[in-house]
Enzyme design. Sequence first.
Site, PDB file in Angstrom:
ATOM      1  N   TYR A   1       4.860  38.439  55.302  1.00 46.34           N
ATOM      2  CA  TYR A   1       5.732  38.729  54.156  1.00 46.34           C
ATOM      3  C   TYR A   1       5.606  40.187  53.684  1.00 46.34           C
ATOM      4  O   TYR A   1       6.409  40.640  52.874  1.00 46.34           O
ATOM      5  CB  TYR A   1       5.438  37.787  52.972  1.00 46.34           C
ATOM      6  CG  TYR A   1       5.524  36.312  53.272  1.00 46.34           C
ATOM      7  CD1 TYR A   1       6.122  35.834  54.439  1.00 46.34           C
ATOM      8  CD2 TYR A   1       4.987  35.375  52.394  1.00 46.34           C
ATOM      9  CE1 TYR A   1       6.177  34.480  54.713  1.00 46.34           C
ATOM     10  CE2 TYR A   1       5.042  34.013  52.658  1.00 46.34           C
ATOM     11  CZ  TYR A   1       5.628  33.584  53.826  1.00 46.34           C
ATOM     12  OH  TYR A   1       5.660  32.225  54.087  1.00 46.34           O
TER      13      TYR A   1
ATOM     14  N   LYS B   1      -1.587  33.901  55.590  1.00 47.15           N
ATOM     15  CA  LYS B   1      -1.378  33.320  56.927  1.00 47.15           C
ATOM     16  C   LYS B   1      -1.465  34.401  57.986  1.00 47.15           C
ATOM     17  O   LYS B   1      -1.010  35.527  57.764  1.00 47.15           O
ATOM     18  CB  LYS B   1       0.000  32.636  57.008  1.00 47.15           C
ATOM     19  CG  LYS B   1       0.322  31.764  55.809  1.00 47.15           C
ATOM     20  CD  LYS B   1       1.656  31.045  55.946  1.00 47.15           C
ATOM     21  CE  LYS B   1       2.066  30.429  54.619  1.00 47.15           C
ATOM     22  NZ  LYS B   1       2.758  31.349  53.705  1.00 47.15           N
TER      23      LYS B   1
ATOM     24  N   ASP C   1       1.110  31.490  47.317  1.00 47.17           N
ATOM     25  CA  ASP C   1       1.207  31.371  48.776  1.00 47.17           C
ATOM     26  C   ASP C   1       1.891  32.623  49.343  1.00 47.17           C
ATOM     27  O   ASP C   1       3.071  32.854  49.117  1.00 47.17           O
ATOM     28  CB  ASP C   1       2.038  30.133  49.136  1.00 47.17           C
ATOM     29  CG  ASP C   1       2.080  29.887  50.636  1.00 47.17           C
ATOM     30  OD1 ASP C   1       1.206  29.170  51.142  1.00 47.17           O
ATOM     31  OD2 ASP C   1       2.987  30.438  51.301  1.00 47.17           O
TER      32      ASP C   1
ATOM     33  N   HIS D   1       0.104  30.839  61.108  1.00 45.19           N
ATOM     34  CA  HIS D   1       1.470  30.720  60.566  1.00 45.19           C
ATOM     35  C   HIS D   1       2.375  29.889  61.480  1.00 45.19           C
ATOM     36  O   HIS D   1       3.134  29.036  61.008  1.00 45.19           O
ATOM     37  CB  HIS D   1       2.056  32.117  60.372  1.00 45.19           C
ATOM     38  CG  HIS D   1       3.117  32.214  59.331  1.00 45.19           C
ATOM     39  ND1 HIS D   1       3.287  33.309  58.526  1.00 45.19           N
ATOM     40  CD2 HIS D   1       4.078  31.336  58.944  1.00 45.19           C
ATOM     41  CE1 HIS D   1       4.301  33.104  57.714  1.00 45.19           C
ATOM     42  NE2 HIS D   1       4.795  31.917  57.935  1.00 45.19           N
TER      43      HIS D   1
END
Length: 282
Positions: free
Chosen positions: A51, A76, A46, A109
């Site tokens: 990120y 996401k 994930d 997200h």
Amino acid sequence: MSMIPELELNDGRSIPQLGFGVFQIDPAETAEKVAKAIEVGYRHIDTAQMYQNEEGTGQGIKDSGVSRDDIWLTTKLNNNNHEPEKVKASLEQSLEKLGMDAVDLFLIHWPLPGAYDGDYVSTWEAMIECREAGLAKSVGVSNFQTHHLEELASKTSVVPAVNQIEVHPYFANEDVRRYDQQHGIHTEAWSPIAQGGVLDDDTIKQIAEETGKTPAQVVLRWHIQRGDIIFPKTNTPSRMEENFDLFDFQLSKDHEILIDRLDKGADGRTGPHPDEFNVIPD
Ligand code: NDP
């Protein structure tokens, strides 16, 4: 190797119930960590545009030597890509970073109800187009409250495959979980051990002693028995193994109830409230 249960989504595809999350893993170390997690046995990763480690995630999957077809990969949509015309282009950028033709799951997200004139419905429609174009095999949402999901249901005909929300023993998030369950949406529980915040709890430690497992294994097993999808994050190889080793024991009904009782309601939340979070990066 443990057998990881697969759960069937409302679009007919199957997702491994246990995966590995890479939030806050240093981009420079992500390839190594992801390859190690796959060596341990994880087949579900994930990540997210936010990120900034999609490149390392894709590299780690390649370096693992395990076939791309045998790995479930989620990313996401970042908060600055909600305009419908940006959604597909941003996924194409993610795919380039990941070195892949498609992701298994693409999520909005955050709903960002205070941004984009509160319009997450046209963002969702653009996500559906990504699925139709074959760039994302499944599509879903993250941090959606029940009223956000109701809005999607009233205006579109595709029900999200999953809703990824904060859930752990101190914040059971039952209202949203119940809505998900009643509408064929699988709940994915983020921060499943509250970033370590529930591991010193006396009840959890007591159950760990009684079962001969660690506090993290007790909490992760509780999620598995509730039927949620989880992907604990760790930089530490021994914890990758610990968090994967959940399938040779069961919590009793009494243990489940004791953990259920730790719910602090809204006070247990560690992340932002989705109705109030509207941060858009530059
Ligand atoms: P987790 O609940 O998975 O906890 C991670 C923390 O716990 C790290 O500090 C880690 O330390 C520590 N830890 C992990 N395993 C153990 C263990 N066995 N014993 C003791 N400590 C342990 O937090 P996350 O917030 O990372 O959530 C998991 C995933 O959920 C994320 O990686 C991301 O994929 C997703 N997520 C999604 C969000 C969303 O908005 N959709 C928001 C937040 C997370 P160390 O690394 O030092 O070993």
